[in-house]
Design an enzyme around this catalytic site. Structure first.
Site, PDB file in Angstrom:
ATOM      1  N   GLN A   9       2.201   7.642  -0.976  1.00 59.62           N
ATOM      2  CA  GLN A   9       1.980   7.861   0.457  1.00 59.62           C
ATOM      3  C   GLN A   9       1.212   9.151   0.716  1.00 59.62           C
ATOM      4  O   GLN A   9       1.462   9.841   1.702  1.00 59.62           O
ATOM      5  CB  GLN A   9       3.304   7.854   1.228  1.00 59.62           C
TER       6      GLN A   9
ATOM      7  N   HIS B 228      -5.907   7.830   3.438  1.00 58.03           N
ATOM      8  CA  HIS B 228      -6.681   7.190   4.505  1.00 58.03           C
ATOM      9  C   HIS B 228      -7.817   8.083   4.997  1.00 58.03           C
ATOM     10  O   HIS B 228      -8.773   7.594   5.589  1.00 58.03           O
ATOM     11  CB  HIS B 228      -5.756   6.849   5.676  1.00 58.03           C
TER      12      HIS B 228
ATOM     13  N   CYS C 115      16.511   2.091  14.123  1.00 62.48           N
ATOM     14  CA  CYS C 115      17.068   0.975  13.356  1.00 62.48           C
ATOM     15  C   CYS C 115      16.211  -0.255  13.624  1.00 62.48           C
ATOM     16  O   CYS C 115      15.601  -0.380  14.683  1.00 62.48           O
ATOM     17  CB  CYS C 115      18.533   0.703  13.694  1.00 62.48           C
TER      18      CYS C 115
ATOM     19  N   ALA D 152      -1.295  14.455  -7.834  1.00 65.39           N
ATOM     20  CA  ALA D 152      -0.907  13.186  -8.451  1.00 65.39           C
ATOM     21  C   ALA D 152      -1.979  12.640  -9.385  1.00 65.39           C
ATOM     22  O   ALA D 152      -1.658  12.033 -10.418  1.00 65.39           O
ATOM     23  CB  ALA D 152      -0.582  12.162  -7.375  1.00 65.39           C
TER      24      ALA D 152
ATOM     25  N   GLY E 127      -2.823   5.080   9.856  1.00 67.75           N
ATOM     26  CA  GLY E 127      -2.282   4.693   8.556  1.00 67.75           C
ATOM     27  C   GLY E 127      -3.317   4.515   7.480  1.00 67.75           C
ATOM     28  O   GLY E 127      -3.178   5.053   6.380  1.00 67.75           O
TER      29      GLY E 127
END
Length: 559
Positions: free
Chosen positions: A261, A265, A408, A241, A490
């Site tokens: 994404q 990290h 959900c 990227a 994360g």
């Protein structure tokens, strides 16, 4: 340090038990599931997702965990320290069967350099969020949250749909792999860049990505055609990227949305420096880790510079929680935080209502058990059109990985209602085996992460870590089946504390009591955390739902 031995683990299915009860069996099966080749990114290395997010410290520790779970009594609790079993105590039947702490370092030493030294000595493991807490379900685990993020973005900026728009992103691993499908679910076109072709191929196999190419020309041609026709399309582009984003800028391609994404990290094990192949990067990582990290950080800076350039050209740009902005700023890019994180931009109002990524997995391994719970969702919440639409989309688009599972977003009261009804279905024999109920650590009241979930809190309490610890403590007191506390998930070492919970619905009265408590305390923490920070919506929900906040009227005075 214990020598690693390659092995292959598969999720166990059926109704025959290896353990002394379904609760212990549930822990064992979810550990296996985390390492199933359909689920994990590098299962032979015990890596589940997110750079080096592991399920166990090494294979010897894995075997020891399995043996302990097989013999664990229904009134005992097993202790896991960074992927290694370290103790087992008699407690009581409504206590957790397992308590886990992963990657937690004293703050002064909470950085990658110290962690890497400890890991080399076999003293620590990086647990990410759901890797080391044994509740990862593949890319579906983040899919609805990603879908909701892009849906809210579409509502704010594009009239409710991404039709006719192009999104550019990177990182198609276990978490980032949800992005292509989330964009196409919202009607858009997306190019997802990843240097690792095998990761894109895995997303193709699970139908999260439509096409793959190593040619930028081909990717742009496909994207242009689909965008012009207003058709959804996801394209996996093999490459780096840091290079490709600038090439797209130079070509003047109109990009509408940009995010990222990649595993930024972790500058050593997560991000591949520009100009390096996977093999070359692996060699450099081993021979000169300091040089590797320096190059990776410079590439991240260049990556963020491209994102800022897209923003200046009018694109909607947001950070998707991998800490790439912080790295770029540390490398001298002062304006790195000029674009917002996804939580303050799109998700925080949901957190104020106690909503978050509720998930469950069928221990039977039978997809029909999940389809029955899909029908249950529609029976319980017929007025929630967005939720029902999500279930319909998930049934059509989501390929199960390992044990069949569903996710959900449900709020305070809804989670308990769903959990109790699932337990009833198990008790009545409408489901073939018990159901595991859990969530991501990315939730409304379980994480402190100033560059992600708690970015830009109204009262400035972004870095207050008490809330994550209180979440784990109250869920332990409430009787979760296994509870975890992690550091660094994360966003990397030094930037987050977070807690996880799982509770088993096995149809028993014991499970009913635990479900009633845990599925109240857990989302309740989200409401009180945001009410304490001054969010009026959270205060209103607390009043409406009867969530007790002792000093609510004092908080505005800074008490």
């Amino acid at each position: 340090m214990v020598k690693e031995t390659k092995r292959m683990i598969q999720a166990k299915k059926g109704i025959e038990l290896e353990c002394k009860g379904w609760e212990q069996e549930a822990v064992l099966r979810m550990l296996y599931n985390n390492l199933d080749p359909e689920v994990a990114e590098k299962p032979d290395e015990l890596i589940v997702y997110g750079g080096i997010g592991k399920a166990a410290r090494n294979w010897a520790a894995f075997e020891a965990i399995v043996e302990q779970l097989r013999t664990l009594e229904k009134d005992e609790t097993l202790l896991i320290q960074s992927g290694k079993p370290v103790g087992r105590f008699k407690t009581h039947e409504q206590a957790p069967r397992v308590l886990l702490s992963n990657s937690v370092l004293v703050p002064k030493w909470a950085h990658w350099e110290h962690f890497n030294e400890l890991e080399k000595q076999g003293l620590m493991m990086y647990g990410q969020m759901t890797a080391g807490s044994w509740i990862y379900i593949g890319s579906q685990g983040i899919l609805q949250g990603t879908y909701e993020t892009f849906a809210e973005l579409a509502r704010q900026h594009f009239g409710g749909s991404l039709k006719g728009t192009l999104t550019l992103t990177a990182g198609l691993g276990g978490m980032g792999g949800a992005q292509p499908l989330a964009v196409t679910m919202n009607g858009g076109v997306v190019i997802g860049v990843d240097v690792d072709r095998s990761r894109i191929e895995k997303r193709i196999a699970t139908k999260y990505t439509d096409r793959i190419t190593e040619s930028l020309d081909q990717a742009l041609a496909w994207a242009s055609e689909a965008k012009a026709k207003g058709e959804p399309l996801s394209i996996g582009l093999v490459g780096n990227a840091a290079h490709l984003h600038h090439e797209i800028l130079q070509r003047g391609v109109e990009v509408d949305v940009v995010t990222d994404q990649t595993s930024a990290h972790d500058p050593l094990n997560g991000y591949i420096p520009e100009g390096h192949s996977l093999e070359g990067a692996e060699l450099l990582r081993k021979e000169n880790p300091q040089r590797y990290m320096a190059l990776a950080k410079q590439s991240m800076k260049k990556h963020v510079e491209a994102m800022l350039a897209f923003q200046r050209r009018g694109a909607i740009v947001f950070d998707y929680g991998n800490n790439i902005r912080q790295v770029a700023k540390d490398e001298g890019l002062e304006e790195a935080f000029a674009f917002p994180g996804f939580v303050p931009a799109y998700i925080r109002p949901l957190f104020c209502e106690g909503k978050g990524p509720f998930r469950w997995a069928a221990l039977s391994g039978d997809p029909e058990d999940i389809y029955r719970t899909d029908r249950l969702i529609k029976e319980l919440f017929p007025e929630n059109e967005a939720l029902i639409r999500w279930i319909d989309i998930a049934q059509e688009k989501v390929t199960f990985q390992g044990l069949p599972a569903r996710i959900c977003w449900l709020g305070y009261g809804e989670r308990m209602k769903m959990g109790l009804e699932i337990n009833r279905l198990v008790r009545n024999g409408e489901l073939k085996a018990p159901i595991v109920i859990g969530r991501d650590h990315l939730d409304c009241g379980s994480v402190a992460s100033p560059n992600r979930e708690t970015e830009a809190m109204k009262d400035g309490s972004d870095a207050v870590g008490d809330w994550a610890i209180l979440n784990a403590l109250i869920n332990t007191a409430a009787g979760g089946s296994w509870i975890s506390v992690h550091h660094g998930g994360g966003v990397g070492m030094g930037y987050s504390l977070h807690a996880g919970m799982v509770v088993v619905a096995d149809g028993t009265e014991n499970a009913e009591k635990r479900l009633r408590r845990v599925l109240t305390t857990d989302p309740g923490m989200g409401i009180i955390r945001h009410a304490d920070a001054g969010y009026e919506l959270a205060k209103q929900v607390a009043r409406e739902k009867g969530v007790m906040i002792p000093m609510e009227d004092k908080n505005e005075e800074g008490v």
